[in-house]
Design a protein around this motif. Structure first.
Motif, PDB file in Angstrom:
ATOM      1  N   SER A  42      54.493  35.024  54.526  1.00 45.67           N
ATOM      2  CA  SER A  42      56.311  35.486  55.644  1.00 45.67           C
ATOM      3  C   SER A  42      55.511  35.480  56.953  1.00 45.67           C
ATOM      4  N   PHE A  43      53.640  36.117  57.316  1.00 45.34           N
ATOM      5  CA  PHE A  43      53.408  36.343  59.242  1.00 45.34           C
ATOM      6  C   PHE A  43      53.254  34.661  59.052  1.00 45.34           C
ATOM      7  N   GLY A  46      56.118  32.736  60.005  1.00 46.47           N
ATOM      8  CA  GLY A  46      57.250  33.191  61.337  1.00 46.47           C
ATOM      9  C   GLY A  46      56.189  32.624  62.157  1.00 46.47           C
ATOM     10  N   ILE A  49      58.372  29.562  62.767  1.00 44.61           N
ATOM     11  CA  ILE A  49      59.996  29.501  63.145  1.00 44.61           C
ATOM     12  C   ILE A  49      59.596  30.082  64.731  1.00 44.61           C
TER      13      ILE A  49
END
Lengths: 150, 177
Positions: A42-43, A46, A49
C-alpha cells in the motif's frame, strides 16, 4: 485528469521518494517489526498514486504505458506460488515431511535480518502483488477517464 | 480503556451518520474519514500495530482518491424524491433495529470477557509461534507460515479483481461504436 498547483507538485516531488523507501523498509523488516507485505504494498502504490494525482495524466506519457505495474503484479503472485511449490518439492529432496508452504530454509537467529526461512521471500511477493494491483486499478481508471474526456 | 473505546465508537457512529446526511459531498467524505481514523486509534489502543499501519495507509489512499474524484466531477448530491408519506419504512426500520439488538444481546452471552480469549489454537500459536517459524513478528509468522493458504487466497482475490477491472475497462480490442 488535470494536475494540481505548483505547491502540490513540489511537495510531491520531495515526499514521494521517502514514502517509497519507507515501503521498501517495511517489506524488508516484515518478519521483525510490525508491517509486512500488505502495508508495504500500500505504501509503494501510494507513492505512485500521489505522483499521478499531483502531476495529472501527463506524467511519463501515461496514456500508452499501462504495462509495467500489471507485469509486477503478475510476477508477484507467480513468485508466491513458485516459492510455495518449491518448498513442497525441495522438502522431499531435503528429507522433511513434504508440505505446501514448508519452511525449508534455515531459521537462523530470530531477530536477524536474514532469518525466518521463506517468510521474507513470501513477504516480498505479497508486497509486489499488492502494490502492483492497487496501482494498476488506479491507473486504469485514470487512463479510462482521460480517454473518455476527449 | 473501555470508556475511551466507547467514546471513540460513538464518535465514529456520529461521523458515519453525518456522512449519510450531509448535503455537500466533500464534507461527507471528510466526515467519513472520522470512521477510518477512529478505527486506527482503536487498533492502537488495542495494541495491534500491524492492523493500524495497514488501516492508516488504506484510509489515506481512499480519502485522497475520493477527494480527487469529487474535485474532478461534482460536489452536489443528486436528490431523488422518495415518497415518504407512508410510515411503512419507519415501521420496518424500527422492527429491524429491535430484532437486531435482540439477536446481538442473545449472541454475546456466550462470548468470553473483554480482553480474554479461550481459543486453544491461538494459545498454541502465541506460545510456540516464534520458535517454530523463526519470525520475531508473530503476525507475519502466522499469516505466511501457519496460514499460508489464507494469504494465497487473499492475493488470488486481488489478482482476480485486477483482471476483471482490466477486462471491463480495456481500450484495445473494443469494437468502435
Amino acid at each position: 485528469m488535470k494536475g494540481m498547483t505548483i505547491i502540490v507538485k513540489k511537495i510531491t516531488q520531495i515526499i514521494a521518494g521517502p514514502i517509497f523507501l519507507y515501503g521498501l523498509y517495511i517489506v524488508a523488516q516484515g518478519h521483525l517489526s510490525p508491517g509486512g507485505g500488505f502495508a508495504a504494498g500500500s505504501f509503494i502504490a501510494g507513492a505512485f498514486i500521489l505522483l499521478v494525482l499531483a502531476y495529472g495524466d501527463k506524467l511519463r506519457h501515461l496514456k500508452t504505458e499501462e504495462f509495467e505495474s500489471s507485469l509486477i503484479e503478475t510476477l508477484g503472485i507467480l513468485f508466491f506460488i513458485i516459492t510455495a511449490l518449491g518448498a513442497l518439492l525441495l522438502s522431499i529432496r531435503l528429507g522433511f515431511i513434504p508440505v505446501f508452504f514448508k519452511n525449508f530454509l534455515t531459521k537462523g537467529i530470530p531477530g536477524n535480518l536474514f532469518s525466518a526461512g521463506i517468510i521474507p521471500l513470501l513477504n516480498i511477493a505479497v508486497g509486489m502483488e499488492v502494490g502492483g494491483a492497487l496501482f494498476t486499478i488506479f491507473l486504469e481508471f485514470v487512463i479510462r477517464s482521460s480517454k473518455e474526456g476527449k | 480503556m473501555e470508556t475511551l473505546l466507547i467514546i471513540l465508537l460513538l464518535l465514529m457512529i456520529a461521523g458515519a451518520i453525518y456522512a449519510l446526511e450531509a448535503k455537500d459531498l466533500l464534507s461527507a467524505v471528510v466526515s467519513f474519514g472520522i470512521v477510518g481514523f477512529g478505527l486506527v486509534i482503536c487498533f492502537l489502543l488495542l495494541q495491534a500495530p500491524d492492523l493500524a499501519i495497514v488501516q492508516v495507509v488504506v484510509e489515506v489512499l481512499v480519502l485522497v482518491i475520493m477527494i480527487a474524484v469529487i474535485i474532478n466531477t461534482t460536489r452536489e448530491e443528486i436528490k431523488e424524491k422518495i415518497p415518504r408519506s407512508t410510515y411503512i419504512y419507519y415501521i420496518l426500520g424500527f422492527i429491524f433495529v429491535v430484532g437486531f439488538i435482540y439477536l446481538f444481546a442473545v449472541s454475546i452471552q456466550g462470548l468470553s470477557e473483554f480482553g480474554k480469549h479461550s481459543t486453544r489454537m491461538a494459545t498454541e500459536y502465541i506460545k510456540n509461534g516464534a520458535v517454530k517459524t523463526g519470525s520475531m513478528n508473530l503476525v507475519s509468522g502466522v499469516v505466511l507460515d501457519f496460514r499460508g493458504y489464507d494469504t494465497l487466497g487473499e492475493i488470488t482475490i486481488l489478482f482476480t479483481a485486477v483482471v476483471g477491472i482490466l477486462t471491463i475497462l480495456r481500450l484495445k480490442g473494443r469494437k468502435h461504436e
